[in-house]
Design an enzyme around this catalytic site. Structure first.
Site: not given
Ligand code: SAM
Length: 304
Positions: A38, A69, A93, A113, A145-146, A163, A172
């Protein structure tokens, strides 16, 4: 770049829908670049201070990140009678992990993450968010990947927190808002297990918010939509909580006030806790219009 009061200002446009955008005065750019997954932009904005943007969308700001949060983490943690093992998927974060570790019952908290490069940027520039919680002996940070992590882990958890970035087409996180993924979560939760996911804006994406809640309700016996106003997101942000047994609105009042009182929170208190789950008639009517659930075969995606 434009002139304002005699000095040059950089303006950043954030599209909130195909009909609406907001422009931010940018005082300073701390980081702007692409990771494998990203575009990451960390900037000092005029209105919200330090703000993290992913693919052009504000994720959180120093002005009110704690509102988002605290609202994401604590209703689920308090719904579980004694949360010891917690899994966070996403949460780049580090503020979600920070809030989880405030609960004295927590013995192990795993944060997964997908974006390792983002985590390095966050560790360096967003100390106000993570407050070095990554070094807490109870914490484990995994870059993966989650979805894959959850499929492969043999552990069970008391609370699972999603989150993630919004389920926007081509990003993703889309497959992590499906019935099949929530069923996987159900299987990796302990007897009184609770899950929660961010569920996008109740103003700009009432369809996504409703579909996410429908999908969680199709898997969990107890399901509660809720929302909190986050100024950085210009709207009431939505959440979806699924529980195997306890209902957040059924937590004994003395237990709720005792456990909340111990956390030292800046936004969430007893009055606000119950208000989170209250929906006015016009919003309930809007949510009723969307009966769909999101599946792997037919994933719900936000199209911009
Ligand atoms: N607070 C934010 C919101 O409401 O939009 C989201 C917080 S956080 C920054 C989102 C996180 O999801 C990012 O760090 C991103 O890298 C992670 N992410 C996205 N797809 C993912 C996946 N398939 N597996 C694990 N983490 C993922």
């Amino acid at each position: 770049m434009a002139e304002s009061q005699g000095y040059r200002v950089l303006w950043y446009t954030e599209w909130l829908s195909s009909q609406e955008a907001h422009i931010h005065a940018i005082k300073r750019i701390i980081f702007d670049g692409y990771t494998k997954y990203q575009r990451v932009t960390l900037a000092e904005t005029g209105s919200f201070g330090l703000t993290l943007f992913l693919d052009g969308y504000a994720q959180s700001s120093e002005y009110d990140e704690f509102v988002y949060h605290e609202a994401l983490v604590h209703p689920a943690m308090l719904t579980h009678p004694k949360p010891e093992k917690v899994l966070i998927i996403g949460g780049g974060e580090g503020a979600t992990l920070r809030e989880v570790l405030k609960h004295p019952t927590v013995k192990r908290a795993v944060m997964v993450d997908i974006d390792g490069e983002l985590l390095e940027i966050v560790k360096k520039y967003m100390v106000k968010w993570h407050q070095n919680c990554f070094n807490d002996p109870r914490a484990e940070v995994v870059v993966a990947d989650g979805k894959k992590y959850l499929e492969e882990t043999s552990e069970t958890f008391d609370v699972i927190i999603l989150d993630l970035t919004d389920p926007t087409k081509g990003t993703p996180g889309v497959q992590l808002y499906t019935k099949e993924f929530y069923e996987e979560i159900y299987d990796k939760l302990s007897k009184d297990g609770v899950m929660v996911t961010q569920a996008t804006s109740t103003r700009y994406n009432i369809d996504a918010f409703s579909v996410i809640n429908n999908t969680v309700a199709s898997v969990f016996p107890v399901e509660r939509p809720y929302k909190a106003h986050v100024a950085t997101f210009y709207s009431e942000w939505g959440f979806a909580l699924g529980s195997k047994s306890r209902d957040p609105l059924g937590i004994p009042r003395n237990e709720l006030s005792e456990r909340l009182g111990r956390l030292g929170l800046k936004f969430l208190d007893e009055e606000i806790f119950y208000h989170l789950f209250h929906f006015p008639t016009y919003l309930k009517e809007k949510m009723q219009q969307y009966k769909q659930i999101s599946t792997v075969a037919q994933p719900f995606q936000i199209e911009l």
